[in-house]
Design an enzyme around this catalytic site. Structure first.
Site, PDB file in Angstrom:
ATOM      1  N   TYR A 159       0.844  -1.207   0.000  1.00 29.56           N
ATOM      2  CA  TYR A 159       0.000   0.000   0.000  1.00 29.56           C
ATOM      3  C   TYR A 159       0.881   1.259   0.000  1.00 29.56           C
ATOM      4  O   TYR A 159       0.495   2.306  -0.513  1.00 29.56           O
ATOM      5  CB  TYR A 159      -0.948  -0.028   1.208  1.00 29.56           C
ATOM      6  CG  TYR A 159      -2.196   0.804   1.013  1.00 29.56           C
ATOM      7  CD1 TYR A 159      -3.059   0.571  -0.050  1.00 29.56           C
ATOM      8  CD2 TYR A 159      -2.507   1.836   1.893  1.00 29.56           C
ATOM      9  CE1 TYR A 159      -4.194   1.340  -0.234  1.00 29.56           C
ATOM     10  CE2 TYR A 159      -3.649   2.603   1.724  1.00 29.56           C
ATOM     11  CZ  TYR A 159      -4.485   2.352   0.659  1.00 29.56           C
ATOM     12  OH  TYR A 159      -5.618   3.118   0.487  1.00 29.56           O
ATOM     13  N   LYS A 166      -3.307   8.393   2.710  1.00 28.48           N
ATOM     14  CA  LYS A 166      -4.545   8.193   3.486  1.00 28.48           C
ATOM     15  C   LYS A 166      -4.411   8.767   4.898  1.00 28.48           C
ATOM     16  O   LYS A 166      -5.388   9.259   5.459  1.00 28.48           O
ATOM     17  CB  LYS A 166      -4.908   6.703   3.544  1.00 28.48           C
ATOM     18  CG  LYS A 166      -5.370   6.117   2.202  1.00 28.48           C
ATOM     19  CD  LYS A 166      -6.581   6.839   1.636  1.00 28.48           C
ATOM     20  CE  LYS A 166      -7.168   6.120   0.433  1.00 28.48           C
ATOM     21  NZ  LYS A 166      -8.111   6.982  -0.309  1.00 28.48           N
TER      22      LYS A 166
HETATM   23  N1  LIG Z   1     -11.238  -0.519  -3.262  1.00 33.32           N
HETATM   24  C1  LIG Z   1     -10.697  -0.604  -2.058  1.00 33.32           C
HETATM   25  O1  LIG Z   1     -10.234  -1.652  -1.611  1.00 33.32           O
HETATM   26  C2  LIG Z   1     -10.669   0.634  -1.200  1.00 33.32           C
HETATM   27  C3  LIG Z   1     -10.551   0.481   0.200  1.00 33.32           C
HETATM   28  C4  LIG Z   1     -10.533   1.620   0.992  1.00 33.32           C
HETATM   29  C5  LIG Z   1     -10.586   2.873   0.406  1.00 33.32           C
HETATM   30  N2  LIG Z   1     -10.686   2.998  -0.964  1.00 33.32           N
HETATM   31  C6  LIG Z   1     -10.753   4.343  -1.537  1.00 33.32           C
HETATM   32  O2  LIG Z   1     -11.982   4.513  -2.188  1.00 33.32           O
HETATM   33  C7  LIG Z   1     -11.847   5.586  -3.112  1.00 33.32           C
HETATM   34  C8  LIG Z   1     -12.436   5.150  -4.448  1.00 33.32           C
HETATM   35  O3  LIG Z   1     -11.629   4.155  -5.037  1.00 33.32           O
HETATM   36  P1  LIG Z   1     -12.248   2.824  -5.656  1.00 33.32           P
HETATM   37  O4  LIG Z   1     -11.652   1.687  -4.926  1.00 33.32           O
HETATM   38  O5  LIG Z   1     -13.694   2.952  -5.780  1.00 33.32           O
HETATM   39  O6  LIG Z   1     -11.551   2.762  -7.094  1.00 33.32           O
HETATM   40  P2  LIG Z   1     -11.989   3.375  -8.517  1.00 33.32           P
HETATM   41  O7  LIG Z   1     -10.817   3.149  -9.405  1.00 33.32           O
HETATM   42  O8  LIG Z   1     -13.274   2.837  -8.961  1.00 33.32           O
HETATM   43  O9  LIG Z   1     -12.162   4.928  -8.189  1.00 33.32           O
HETATM   44  C9  LIG Z   1     -11.061   5.803  -8.094  1.00 33.32           C
HETATM   45  C10 LIG Z   1     -11.506   7.097  -8.734  1.00 33.32           C
HETATM   46  O10 LIG Z   1     -10.497   8.109  -8.600  1.00 33.32           O
HETATM   47  C11 LIG Z   1     -10.606   8.909  -9.752  1.00 33.32           C
HETATM   48  N3  LIG Z   1      -9.422   9.764  -9.921  1.00 33.32           N
HETATM   49  C12 LIG Z   1      -8.120   9.392  -9.907  1.00 33.32           C
HETATM   50  N4  LIG Z   1      -7.359  10.489 -10.158  1.00 33.32           N
HETATM   51  C13 LIG Z   1      -8.199  11.546 -10.317  1.00 33.32           C
HETATM   52  C14 LIG Z   1      -8.021  12.925 -10.593  1.00 33.32           C
HETATM   53  N5  LIG Z   1      -6.806  13.458 -10.786  1.00 33.32           N
HETATM   54  N6  LIG Z   1      -9.117  13.721 -10.697  1.00 33.32           N
HETATM   55  C15 LIG Z   1     -10.359  13.216 -10.528  1.00 33.32           C
HETATM   56  N7  LIG Z   1     -10.603  11.901 -10.264  1.00 33.32           N
HETATM   57  C16 LIG Z   1      -9.518  11.094 -10.160  1.00 33.32           C
HETATM   58  C17 LIG Z   1     -10.767   7.885 -10.871  1.00 33.32           C
HETATM   59  O11 LIG Z   1     -11.248   8.515 -12.038  1.00 33.32           O
HETATM   60  C18 LIG Z   1     -11.774   6.943 -10.239  1.00 33.32           C
HETATM   61  O12 LIG Z   1     -13.088   7.360 -10.541  1.00 33.32           O
HETATM   62  C19 LIG Z   1     -10.381   5.926  -3.156  1.00 33.32           C
HETATM   63  O13 LIG Z   1     -10.110   7.012  -2.301  1.00 33.32           O
HETATM   64  C20 LIG Z   1      -9.742   4.668  -2.603  1.00 33.32           C
HETATM   65  O14 LIG Z   1      -8.452   4.885  -2.083  1.00 33.32           O
HETATM   66  C21 LIG Z   1     -10.753   1.901  -1.757  1.00 33.32           C
END
Ligand SMILES: NC(=O)c1ccc[n+]([C@@H]2O[C@H](COP(=O)([O-])OP(=O)(O)OC[C@H]3O[C@@H](n4cnc5c(N)ncnc54)[C@H](O)[C@@H]3O)[C@@H](O)[C@H]2O)c1
Length: 259
Positions: A159, A166
């Site tokens: 990570y 984060k």
């Molecule tokens: N999937 C997991 O296991 C998990 C766990 C905990 C937290 N998260 C967090 O959840 C959030 C969403 O991620 P996800 O897992 O749904 O993945 P995802 O890939 O579906 O979503 C990530 C989003 O970030 C956007 N993004 C990246 N760079 C960008 C920029 N410069 N401007 C605008 N948008 C931008 C992408 O377009 C995408 O829509 C993130 O903050 C991620 O760290 C995910």
């Protein structure tokens, strides 16, 4: 009557139907919210997000391009919201980015300066940048959330720099909560469990993390998207009117155990 009836908010972070933001939108729409959306610039990205909106039952979405790294694009999105809707009640920040070459087990110590800087910029600073523009539109108070992960607190294999980002995001949430609370604007984070999305697949040790959660978490399974969506409804609705500056774990209890 739905819990979000009469509330309008911006959801940033839908890439496709697996995105956490997609499930958050699904729960908010079910509760009667009006949801506005953004997509990364480019026709392909717009098509993809438009398709996701359609599958959410929103056939003619309010949809604007946004690269959150650009102050000009951030200004344009919130100005357009003011023109079209006049106010905002909630904000969902569900975006993160780090160069995946540096999300491999054993790579953290060598992280280059610009990779570190970009990860913190896109994944944490942008929450403050959005809050700064959203707050003046939250004339009757409001609620904002960002999505974090347990790697903010404990080191998770692969990570790496995203864990650092984060930590910054969770701290940003608390400082925003402190400053915006006097205007009845609340800021919280959901710490979601590992979930198979496009971004998650870029993390080197991700499969291993999911396996460990399924084996050891109190609920003996990984989280479902709708569970994060429903927790978002709680934090964005009046049900949580006394809650701000907090991180809510929606992780099947994994963060509550030692081993
Ligand atoms: N999937 C997991 O296991 C998990 C766990 C905990 C937290 N998260 C967090 O959840 C959030 C969403 O991620 P996800 O897992 O749904 O993945 P995802 O890939 O579906 O979503 C990530 C989003 O970030 C956007 N993004 C990246 N760079 C960008 C920029 N410069 N401007 C605008 N948008 C931008 C992408 O377009 C995408 O829509 C993130 O903050 C991620 O760290 C995910």
């Amino acid at each position: 009557m739905g819990l979000m009836e009469g509330k309008t908010g911006l959801i940033v972070g839908i890439a496709n139907e697996r995105s956490y933001a997609y499930f958050i939108a699904e729960s908010l729409l079910r509760e009667g919210a009006t949801c506005l959306f953004t997509h990364l610039p480019g026709e392909k990205m717009e098509r993809r997000v438009r398709r996701s909106c359609e599958s959410l039952g929103v056939d003619d979405p309010w949809l604007q391009p946004l690269n959150a790294a650009s102050d000009e694009e951030l200004d344009a999105v919130f100005k357009q919201i003011e023109t079209d809707h006049g106010k905002l009640d909630f904000l969902v920040h569900s975006i993160a980015f780090a160069d995946k070459d540096w999300l491999k087990e054993g790579a953290f110590t060598h992280t280059p300066r610009e990779v570190f800087r970009d990860a913190v910029d896109i994944s944490a600073y942008t929450f403050a940048a959005m809050a700064d523009r959203a707050a003046p539109l939250m004339k009757d108070g409001g609620s904002m959330i960002a999505i974090s992960y347990y790697g903010a607190e404990k080191a998770a294999p692969g990570y790496n720099v995203m864990g650092v980002a984060k930590s910054a995001l969770e701290s940003t949430t608390r400082y925003l909560a402190l400053e915006l609370g006097q205007n009845e604007i609340r800021c919280n984070a959901i710490s979601g469990g590992p979930f198979r999305t496009m971004s998650a697949m870029a993390v080197g040790g991700f499969g291993k993390i999911m396996d460990v959660v399924a084996e050891r978490a109190p609920l003996r399974r990984n989280v479902e998207g709708r569970e994060v969506g429903d927790a978002a409804v709680f934090l964005l609705s009046n049900l949580s009117s006394g809650v701000t500056g907090q991180v809510l774990y929606v992780d099947c209890g994994f963060s509550s155990i030692v081993m």
